[in-house]
Design an enzyme around this catalytic site. Structure first.
Site, short mmCIF file in Angstrom:
data_model
loop_
_atom_site.label_atom_id
_atom_site.label_comp_id
_atom_site.label_asym_id
_atom_site.label_seq_id
_atom_site.Cartn_x
_atom_site.Cartn_y
_atom_site.Cartn_z
N ASP A 245 -5.99 -29.43 24.96
CA ASP A 245 -6.49 -30.59 25.54
C ASP A 245 -7.83 -30.26 25.64
OD1 ASP A 245 -5.64 -33.04 27.13
OD2 ASP A 245 -7.38 -32.11 28.18
N ASN A 253 -16.57 -39.51 27.42
CA ASN A 253 -16.44 -40.82 27.16
C ASN A 253 -17.40 -41.87 28.17
OD1 ASN A 253 -14.63 -41.30 25.23
ND2 ASN A 253 -12.74 -41.06 26.33
N HIS A 258 -17.44 -44.03 24.15
CA HIS A 258 -16.07 -43.88 23.23
C HIS A 258 -16.24 -43.44 21.94
CE1 HIS A 258 -13.00 -44.81 26.48
NE2 HIS A 258 -13.85 -45.84 26.87
N ASP A 262 -15.00 -40.19 20.13
CA ASP A 262 -14.14 -40.22 18.65
C ASP A 262 -14.62 -39.30 17.92
OD1 ASP A 262 -12.60 -42.19 19.62
OD2 ASP A 262 -13.60 -43.79 18.26
N GLU A 288 -6.33 -37.15 23.89
CA GLU A 288 -7.31 -35.94 23.59
C GLU A 288 -6.53 -34.75 23.44
OE1 GLU A 288 -8.13 -36.12 27.94
OE2 GLU A 288 -7.43 -37.40 26.40
#
Length: 373
Positions: A245, A253, A258, A262, A288
């Protein structure tokens, strides 16, 4: 010349489509040359009507090859050529006699019609047109045969009777050549379409089995590999789950947006994919979280996880002139006889949760609270 040879090889290998313009130009020129031969022959034999007709048709096909093909009027070319060949074959058979073999060309129109209409987008692969064309050919063939049986040809008994055998064999060879040529083209086009279909199927499989952002396996396809690893394991081939993770991903974010998140996901996925073996599997498990199915024992899995962790910690993601540092926490579980996928996932998840609560950027197993370098 090399470029032409390379293009031909691509066509025969099925990696390139046959150029429609070149195909119809070659066909047009070939038919024009045949009619030009007939023009000279009938002029020499003083068959006036066929001489003028073939001279006009030679010019017609030359015009088609030079002008009409460039306008991509392929459907019109097919229809006009079909009518012309049918008419010329019938007229020549009536004037000269059945034994000259001109009606053989009409039989060649049947496979050629199926091929050309199949490859022309206007007809959309419909079999109605070639079936109708075949019926017309059969009716015409039988009708001309009946007519020639009941009438005497205009040049019967003349000096032309001696060369009718030559024309019969000539027309037979040309008609067979037409069929062979179109059959080869048809086979090449089918090979190309088959190759394209295989490529599209591979693309669809890729889309269906992979995450569109990271290009890692998606959860559905990963489940197939997890079940396979469990079913095929007889205690001989150890395997581990590594559940990873990204640390503080929500902050990335919230801080950078965002799109930046990405980019971070893509970068992390690339690092992980580059640090596992071909037989191992990597999946975007959700959000994630990334799941790794490692065909190895716990010791090897820990070493691999730490190698990945260090590589990610040394990665800086650049986004809009900003540099974003990334770390990752991992929880590992190893298969033990009698375990299920769910129990292994729960163990890996618990170890991941422990790592998140106790400093992050570490690899955690059930045998130790943390294993950080």
């Amino acid at each position: 010349m090399t470029s032409f040879y390379h293009r031909v090889r691509q066509v025969f290998n099925g990696t390139s489509a046959i150029n429609a313009k070149i195909k119809y130009i070659v066909m047009g020129i070939s038919i024009a040359l045949i009619h030009f031969f007939f023009t000279i022959a009938f002029y020499s034999f003083h068959v006036t009507l066929l001489f003028y007709y073939n001279m006009a048709i030679t010019l017609f096909y030359s015009y088609v090859s030079a002008v009409v093909v460039k306008k991509e009027r392929y459907e019109s070319i097919f229809i006009l050529a079909f009518i012309e060949i049918l008419f010329h074959s019938s007229m020549a058979s009536i004037l000269l006699g059945w034994n000259w073999g001109f009606m053989i060309y009409t039989m060649a129109l049947i496979p050629v019609s199926f091929y050309l209409t199949y490859t022309l987008p206007y007809f959309k692969g419909s079999v109605f047109v070639p079936i109708t064309a075949s019926a017309i050919v059969c009716i015409c063939y039988i009708s001309i045969r009946a007519v020639t049986n009941h009438i005497t040809s205009m040049y019967a008994g003349s000096q032309l009777d001696g060369i009718s055998t030559f024309f019969y064999y000539f027309n037979t060879m040309v008609a067979l050549g037409m069929q062979i040529f179109c059959s080869i083209l048809f086979a090449l086009e089918i090979r190309y379409m088959k190759r394209q279909l295989e490529e599209e199927n591979r693309t669809l499989c890729e889309i269906a089995s992979h995450d569109p952002l990271t290009h890692l396996l998606n959860r559905r396809s990963m489940n197939t590999y997890l079940k396979s690893a469990l079913e095929n394991n007889a205690g001989q081939q150890p395997f581990c789950f590594i559940l990873a993770d990204i640390d503080n991903f929500k902050n990335v974010n919230d801080t950078y947006g965002h799109d930046c998140g990405d980019e971070v996901l893509i970068a992390v996925a690339g690092v992980i994919s580059g640090n596992v073996r071909e037989k191992d599997r990597v999946c975007r498990w959700g959000g994630e979280e990334i799941l790794i199915l490692l065909q190895a024992d716990m010791e090897t899995a820990v070493q691999a996880a730490n190698r990945i962790r260090r590589a990610i910690a040394g990665t800086v993601v650049k986004y809009k002139e900003k540099e974003v540092s990334v770390t990752i926490t991992m929880g590992i579980s190893q298969y033990k006889p009698g375990e299920t996928i769910r129990s292994m996932m729960d163990e890996a998840d618990q170890n991941l949760y422990y790592g998140k609560k106790h400093g992050k950027n570490q690899v955690v197993t059930s045998d130790s609270n943390s294993d950080t370098e």
